[in-house]
Write an enzyme that holds these catalytic residues in place. Structure first.
Site, short mmCIF file in Angstrom:
data_model
loop_
_atom_site.label_atom_id
_atom_site.label_comp_id
_atom_site.label_asym_id
_atom_site.label_seq_id
_atom_site.Cartn_x
_atom_site.Cartn_y
_atom_site.Cartn_z
N PHE A 28 0.83 -1.22 0.00
CA PHE A 28 0.00 0.00 0.00
C PHE A 28 0.87 1.27 0.00
O PHE A 28 0.87 2.05 -0.96
CB PHE A 28 -0.94 -0.06 1.21
N GLU A 83 5.43 -7.40 7.35
CA GLU A 83 4.08 -7.88 7.62
C GLU A 83 3.42 -6.74 8.40
O GLU A 83 3.99 -6.25 9.37
CB GLU A 83 4.10 -9.16 8.44
N THR A 107 10.00 -11.60 9.58
CA THR A 107 10.07 -10.59 8.50
C THR A 107 10.54 -9.24 9.05
O THR A 107 11.44 -8.61 8.51
CB THR A 107 8.68 -10.41 7.85
N ASP A 133 3.79 4.49 14.65
CA ASP A 133 3.47 5.04 15.98
C ASP A 133 3.11 3.94 16.97
O ASP A 133 3.11 4.16 18.19
CB ASP A 133 2.33 6.08 15.89
N SER A 182 7.27 -6.41 16.75
CA SER A 182 8.19 -6.72 15.64
C SER A 182 8.69 -5.44 14.97
O SER A 182 9.85 -5.34 14.57
CB SER A 182 7.52 -7.66 14.62
N LYS A 183 7.83 -4.44 14.86
CA LYS A 183 8.27 -3.16 14.27
C LYS A 183 9.24 -2.45 15.22
O LYS A 183 10.19 -1.79 14.78
CB LYS A 183 7.07 -2.26 13.99
N ASN A 226 -2.34 5.38 8.00
CA ASN A 226 -2.45 5.96 6.66
C ASN A 226 -3.75 5.54 5.99
O ASN A 226 -4.25 4.44 6.22
CB ASN A 226 -1.33 5.44 5.76
P1 NAD Z 1 1.53 -3.63 3.20
O1 NAD Z 1 1.24 -4.88 3.98
O2 NAD Z 1 0.47 -3.07 2.32
O3 NAD Z 1 2.83 -3.86 2.28
C1 NAD Z 1 3.96 -4.56 2.73
C2 NAD Z 1 4.78 -4.97 1.51
O4 NAD Z 1 5.96 -5.65 1.98
C3 NAD Z 1 4.06 -5.95 0.56
O5 NAD Z 1 4.21 -5.53 -0.78
C4 NAD Z 1 4.77 -7.28 0.80
O6 NAD Z 1 4.79 -8.12 -0.35
C5 NAD Z 1 6.17 -6.79 1.18
N1 NAD Z 1 6.91 -7.78 1.97
C6 NAD Z 1 6.48 -8.45 3.07
N2 NAD Z 1 7.42 -9.31 3.50
C7 NAD Z 1 8.49 -9.17 2.68
C8 NAD Z 1 9.78 -9.76 2.61
N3 NAD Z 1 10.16 -10.69 3.50
N4 NAD Z 1 10.64 -9.36 1.64
C9 NAD Z 1 10.26 -8.42 0.72
N5 NAD Z 1 9.03 -7.84 0.72
C10 NAD Z 1 8.16 -8.20 1.69
O7 NAD Z 1 2.01 -2.56 4.28
P2 NAD Z 1 1.83 -0.98 4.30
O8 NAD Z 1 0.58 -0.64 4.98
O9 NAD Z 1 2.09 -0.46 2.95
O10 NAD Z 1 3.03 -0.58 5.28
C11 NAD Z 1 4.34 -0.36 4.75
C12 NAD Z 1 5.29 -0.05 5.90
O11 NAD Z 1 4.84 1.11 6.59
C13 NAD Z 1 5.36 -1.16 6.94
O12 NAD Z 1 6.70 -1.27 7.36
C14 NAD Z 1 4.46 -0.67 8.07
O13 NAD Z 1 4.87 -1.17 9.30
C15 NAD Z 1 4.68 0.83 7.97
N6 NAD Z 1 3.55 1.68 8.43
C16 NAD Z 1 2.28 1.46 7.96
C17 NAD Z 1 1.25 2.30 8.37
C18 NAD Z 1 -0.15 2.13 7.83
O14 NAD Z 1 -1.06 2.84 8.27
N7 NAD Z 1 -0.39 1.25 6.86
C19 NAD Z 1 1.50 3.34 9.28
C20 NAD Z 1 2.81 3.52 9.76
C21 NAD Z 1 3.83 2.69 9.31
#
Ligand code: NAD
Ligand code: TYD
Length: 341
Positions: free
Chosen positions: A13, A84, A100, A128, A158-159, A185
């Site tokens: 995403f 993840e 992961t 956060d 994990s994060k 987000n």
């Molecule tokens: P998402 O789950 O939509 O995307 C994660 C991506 O990582 C996927 O494309 C997946 O295929 C890839 N991935 C997973 N394991 C992998 C591996 N071992 N090797 C290579 N690729 C791998 O997540 P998101 O919502 O887009 O979040 C992205 C990052 O932002 C994450 O690190 C998350 O912790 C952080 N984050 C997300 C939010 C939110 O609101 N979504 C807010 C703050 C931080």
């Protein structure tokens, strides 16, 4: 001068929005997009950049050191998002999340370290959720960068592990590391297990939305493009070794959010189904983003709400086939059909 930016998790995403943001807004830069395409990886989100010479997709796992060594030879800096990311899944399978998000991050940091000084900044995109939760009854409390880390879910732990490791590689090996900690987000291309796309798809299809508990939990919502902008600001101007909070200054209870979403989908409150609460459900997240505003000049535009939410709902309405292809599993064939030789 332009740089080649390695984005991990660029088929997810935020990652796909970030890749698009860089390609559209930083014409001198190239992107190497490394993603293992788990269930959450969807290259259809970047279908229009499939043949762009500034976008190279690498199908690889962040745990694959050999593959990383090969890729690191052609990049200048790293934005690490691969993870993840779904709290509910982490409750059922903590070990995948630790593997992961902690060991994968270590593998990536080690690959950067093996390249010595040839790679510049490494930005770890944290969350956060590393701070744990805030009470509902004292709105004066916000997460700052010096709030103690007290993660509650297996995902958040994990994060936090990845976040602390990234800092340790700065402290121990002198690597150029920055950390971003963003709130929830929303925007286009979010996997439909997450609350906003789920609570748009279900009412449109005549179903009820499963609201956990009484819906009083609060999240601080930020449009994904502001997050992308902030990540790039930290890449360019952040101070090495520092963490930066990123937030929307936009706290909403889940009930308030749910009511807005179902109304935008033309349904009334009978579309809400209160279901059993998430185990250990964090009550409230709220970010103090003063530091990134003061030091890097980034700030969210409050006026983005509710217009940005309305535009997001409209995007999911206009792109039913994107969601349908995710839910049917068809999206997982896109890589084979378009990239694999
Ligand atoms: P998402 O789950 O939509 O995307 C994660 C991506 O990582 C996927 O494309 C997946 O295929 C890839 N991935 C997973 N394991 C992998 C591996 N071992 N090797 C290579 N690729 C791998 O997540 P998101 O919502 O887009 O979040 C992205 C990052 O932002 C994450 O690190 C998350 O912790 C952080 N984050 C997300 C939010 C939110 O609101 N979504 C807010 C703050 C931080
Ligand atoms: P989510 O999108 O999973 O993000 P996070 O857990 O990382 O904050 O959930 C956002 C909020 O919505 C969270 O408080 C849990 C709630 N929620 C529901 O009430 N029902 C659902 O079906 C989902 C997925 C989430």
């Amino acid at each position: 001068m332009g740089q080649t930016i390695l984005v991990t998790g660029g088929a997810g995403f935020i990652g796909s929005n970030l890749v698009r943001f860089i390609l559209e807004n930083r014409p001198d830069d190239r992107v190497v997009n490394l993603d293992s395409l788990t269930y959450a990886g969807n290259l259809e989100s970047l279908a229009d950049f499939k043949d762009d010479p500034r976008h190279e997709f690498v199908h690889a796992d962040i745990g694959d050191g050999e593959k990383l060594d090969e890729v690191m030879g052609r990049v200048d800096c790293v934005l690490h998002l691969a993870a993840e990311s779904h709290v509910d899944r982490s409750i059922h399978d903590p070990s995948l999340f630790l593997r992961t998000n902690i060991l994968g991050t270590q593998s990536l940091l080690d690959a950067v370290r093996r390249r010595g000084d040839s790679i510049g900044r490494f930005v770890y995109v944290s969350t956060d959720e590393v701070y744990g939760e805030l009470p509902l009854d004292d709105k004066s409390q916000l997460f700052t960068e010096s709030t103690p880390l007290k993660p509650n879910s297996p995902y958040a732990v994990s994060k936090t592990g990845g976040d602390m490791l990234a800092r340790a590689y700065w402290h121990t090996y002198g690597m150029d590391v920055c950390i971003t900690r963003c709130s929830n987000n929303f925007g286009a291309y979010q996997f439909p297990e997450k609350v906003i796309p789920l609570f748009v798809n279900k009412p449109i299809e005549g179903e009820q939305v499963p609201l956990y508990g009484d819906g009083s939990n609060i999240r601080d919502w930020l449009h994904v493009l502001y997050h992308c902008e902030a990540i790039c600001r930290v890449l360019d101007d952040g101070v090495s070794g520092e963490a930066y909070n990123i937030g929307g200054n936009n706290e909403r209870s889940n009930l308030e959010l749910t009511k807005m979403l179902i109304e935008l989908c033309g349904r009334d409150e009978s579309a809400i189904k209160h279901v059993e609460d998430r185990l250990g459900h964090d009550m409230r997240y709220a970010i103090d983003a003063t530091k990134i505003k003061r030091e890097l000049g980034w700030e969210p535009t409050r006026s983005a709400w509710p217009a940005a939410l309305e535009a997001t709902v409209q995007w999911y309405k206009d792109n039913r086939d994107w969601s349908d292809r995710v839910r049917s599993g068809e999206y997982q064939r896109f890589y084979e059909q378009n990239y694999a030789k």
